[in-house]
Design an enzyme around this catalytic site. Structure first.
Site, PDB file in Angstrom:
ATOM      1  N   SER A 375       0.778  -1.211   0.000  1.00 59.59           N
ATOM      2  CA  SER A 375       0.000   0.000   0.000  1.00 59.59           C
ATOM      3  C   SER A 375       0.817   1.272   0.000  1.00 59.59           C
ATOM      4  CB  SER A 375      -0.955  -0.042   1.177  1.00 59.59           C
ATOM      5  OG  SER A 375      -1.998   0.844   0.954  1.00 59.59           O
ATOM      6  N   ASP A 386       9.595   4.287 -10.737  1.00 55.70           N
ATOM      7  CA  ASP A 386       9.180   4.951 -11.973  1.00 55.70           C
ATOM      8  C   ASP A 386      10.100   6.101 -12.343  1.00 55.70           C
ATOM      9  OD1 ASP A 386       7.100   3.192 -12.187  1.00 55.70           O
ATOM     10  OD2 ASP A 386       5.491   4.679 -11.999  1.00 55.70           O
ATOM     11  N   LYS A 400      -1.437  -4.047  -3.179  1.00 55.35           N
ATOM     12  CA  LYS A 400      -2.638  -3.437  -2.613  1.00 55.35           C
ATOM     13  C   LYS A 400      -2.819  -2.075  -3.260  1.00 55.35           C
ATOM     14  CE  LYS A 400      -6.058  -2.937   0.350  1.00 55.35           C
ATOM     15  NZ  LYS A 400      -6.579  -1.648  -0.070  1.00 55.35           N
TER      16      LYS A 400
END
Length: 470
Positions: A375, A386, A400
């Site tokens: 999460s 990224d 999640k």
């Protein structure tokens, strides 16, 4: 706090209770998997309706609110008939658990008319209250109403959409604010075989009493803990400041019994453990709490002051925390751009951008992740991956990727409802997929291995940093 300790104790994905507008992130069901925000337009508890409504009116009101909120904000279309059946199933499950023999309820079928469905919900609830509340003790009515709401929410087959009782809300608030409570100063976690293990925190009562890491609890104040859930054992250990608690324990994988009588104090649990090791700044983050961003920032600046050769952010076993904290912590490494985007049922997208608070020179960076990195941890891990500002090392994360909102209720409980999903800066939806690290290094999930000489992933992180420095 050691990663899986709080992942197993209070791991959550986007949630908020007392902190209006904040988000909390985690992966477990029920209390241990909150994820959301308080909706300021739905402050149901702004007026204490208990002063104005009869008990039956209050019960109907709670169930009506639960029904309407699910219909209004759940991130997928809701089948009204499922909610009606779910209420009935939830009440019957409670009565069976309470050994109410031959319990039965009116058979009703939901449809597409909200007014009629609300009447059916009220009919079943009123019947259950009238026939069975007296068999459940003085709180029987409350238990039946809570079971009705839990049944409605469970009909969605979404482990993150749940009703939280007032006691559960209190525990969640303690987790969110960093843990101010009367306790003994330990991290507590549960092994796969059910044993509950303690690790004392340096400088706090349990450590002062001589407790060593890895004590398995056998009893708390003469109450055996075998078979009890983690949160129940936690509640047994907690208590008023200044009161004593006696723990019967034995060392992990040993049989020698120990006994500790410890005086409870007000405890504030840190979320960061940081140290310089082999010239590297090692920062282990247990969850994303209210103070976590400031703790991580301090640890990073301390590393810079000591001329760290590289940085290790350990998110293994970190079950999540406040979305706000995830954005703040990610912003320490990422100067600009989107950190995470949430998308609701209508497809509306809300971007959370970097805050412009990055610290220069945090290279090279390795982020440690594993199956229990979830999460909020995945938001930070995904953003770092990224933007290629660090290397993820370990094993695939939990996966999640949905968001819950928490709506306070007039009974001082709350509804936690999945209201959105989230994606990484590059638009990756990680729900049920997780994040694959840049460098895969397998390791047993035993939390006792973390930050020890047998920690292969930590050793690989140091090797990676050493290679980058050449």
């Amino acid at each position: 706090m050691p990663a899986r300790f709080r992942a197993l104790l209070a791991a959550l994905v986007v949630a908020v209770v007392a902190l209006a507008g904040a988000l909390y992130l985690g992966y477990r069901s029920g209390l241990d998997a909150a994820a959301g925000r308080i909706d300021p337009s739905n402050q149901f508890a702004s007026v204490d309706l208990r002063n104005f409504l009869t008990p039956q009116m209050m019960d109907d009101h709670l169930v009506t609110l639960a029904y309407r909120q699910l219909e209004r904000v759940y991130y997928k279309p809701v089948n009204s008939a499922d909610l009606v059946r779910g209420e009935r199933s939830g009440i019957l499950t409670l009565l069976k658990a309470k050994r109410v023999n031959d319990a039965s309820l009116p058979s009703v079928q939901g449809g597409t008319d909200q007014t009629q469905d609300l009447q059916k919900l009220g009919t079943v609830l009123a019947y259950a209250q009238g026939q069975y509340a007296k068999h459940l003790g003085k709180d029987g009515g409350t238990e039946i109403t809570q079971a009705a709401m839990r049944g409605m929410l469970s009909s969605l087959n979404d482990p993150y959409t749940v009703y939280l009782s007032p006691k559960e809300i209190q525990s969640l608030n303690e987790s969110l604010d960093g843990g101010n409570f009367g306790g003994i100063g330990v991290y507590i976690y549960q092994l796969r075989d059910g044993q509950i293990v303690l690790q004392p925190i340096e400088g706090l009562p349990a450590a002062h009493a001589g407790m060593k890491p890895g004590e398995v609890i056998d009893a708390v104040d003469a109450t055996p803990v075998k078979g009890l859930s983690l949160d129940k054992v936690e509640r047994l250990i907690r208590g008023p400041q200044g009161s004593p608690v006696t723990l019967k324990t034995h060392a992990y994988r040993k049989k020698q019994p120990h006994s500790f009588t410890i005086t409870r104090e007000i405890i504030r649990v840190p979320t960061v453990h940081a140290k310089m090791e082999s010239g590297y700044d090692y920062i282990r983050l247990s969850d994303f709490g209210e103070t976590s961003a400031a703790e991580v920032r301090k640890a990073l600046l301390d590393g810079k002051a000591h001329h760290a050769k590289g940085y290790i952010l350990d998110l293994r076993d970190n079950g999540g925390g406040l979305l706000d904290a995830a954005v703040k912590i990610s912003s320490l490494f990422i100067p600009k751009g989107t950190i995470v985007s949430t998308i609701n049922r209508a497809g509306d997208k809300d971007d959370s951008a970097a805050l412009g608070t990055s610290i220069s020179g945090l290279r090279p960076l390795v982020v440690l992740v594993n199956k229990y990195t979830a999460s909020a941890s995945e938001i930070t891990s995904g953003a770092i991956q990224d933007y290629k500002v660090g290397t993820l090392l370990g094993t695939k994360t939990f996966g999640k990727g949905v968001v819950q909102s928490i709506y306070p209720m007039p009974d001082n409980g709350a509804l936690k409802i999945t209201t959105a999903r989230y994606v990484t800066p590059l638009g990756r939806d990680i729900q049920h997929k997780g994040i694959v690290p840049d460098v895969v290094v397998a390791q047993d999930l035993d939390p006792m291995l973390i930050d020890t000489p047998r920690d292969k992933q930590l050793a690989a992180a140091k090797a990676r940093l050493a290679q980058a420095a050449r």
